[in-house]
Design an enzyme around this catalytic site. Structure first.
Site: not given
Length: 193
Positions: A55, A69, A74-75, A77
């Site tokens: 992301d 960003r 949200d992806t 980590e």
């Protein structure tokens, strides 16, 4: 007579070359390549420098390199100081990289803040006019997250894309209770699939 006509044609050709050369020197914008036009209103063509993770990317924008960003998603980590490597983080990064290298990259800002507390641009990302956020959500590689009004222009579409992946039980949705309101449960699923 033919010799005189040939001489006149040569003189005309030389004059045209001189005029074109002078125009190129004094009016270079006439000969410059056309700037890339956005695929639709509000989209800004940019150049990809590199894909950081699922992301976040680095682009060339307004003459300098800047991290971006992705808004509203949200992806997992890939290499976080506290969270480490999370399941599906590497797949999200690889898919994002694949998408970034498949066409014309453009960004779109929303009406709220354009920069986060880490100095990253906040934007929607498009390749050939197709939303990358929506694609990652549909493929089960991202969740809707970090929703901070008024930057919510595409929230409804993103939630629908997420719901499709959730119902299909793909990607991050294959791991029970992995996706939380605050991110991904690294305690239950400590290292990537």
């Amino acid at each position: 007579m033919a010799k005189k006509a040939k001489k006149n044609n040569i003189i005309k050709s030389i004059a045209i070359v001189i005029v074109v050369a002078i125009a190129a020197i004094y009016f270079p914008e006439l000969f410059a390549e056309e700037e890339e036009m956005p695929s639709r209103s509000g989209l800004i063509p940019v150049e990809l420098v590199k894909t950081i993770d699922g992301d976040t990317i680095k682009i060339k924008y307004e003459g300098k390199e800047q991290n971006v960003r992705y808004l509203l998603i949200d992806t997992p980590e890939t290499n976080h100081a506290q969270l480490g490597k999370q399941p599906f983080g590497q797949q999200a990064k690889e898919r994002n990289m694949e998408l970034m290298n498949s066409g014309k990259l453009e960004i779109e800002f929303d009406i709220g803040e354009r920069v986060d507390k880490y100095g990253r641009l906040l934007a929607y990302i498009y390749i050939d006019g197709v939303s990358i956020q929506e694609k990652l959500l549909e493929e089960g590689l991202a969740r809707v997250g970090y929703v901070y009004p008024p930057n919510t222009r595409h929230l409804d579409a993103f939630e629908k894309a997420q719901e499709k992946a959730k119902k299909a039980g793909i990607g991050i949705w294959t791991l029970e209770d992995y996706v939380t309101e605050r991110g991904f449960d690294s305690q239950t699923y400590p290292e990537g699939k």
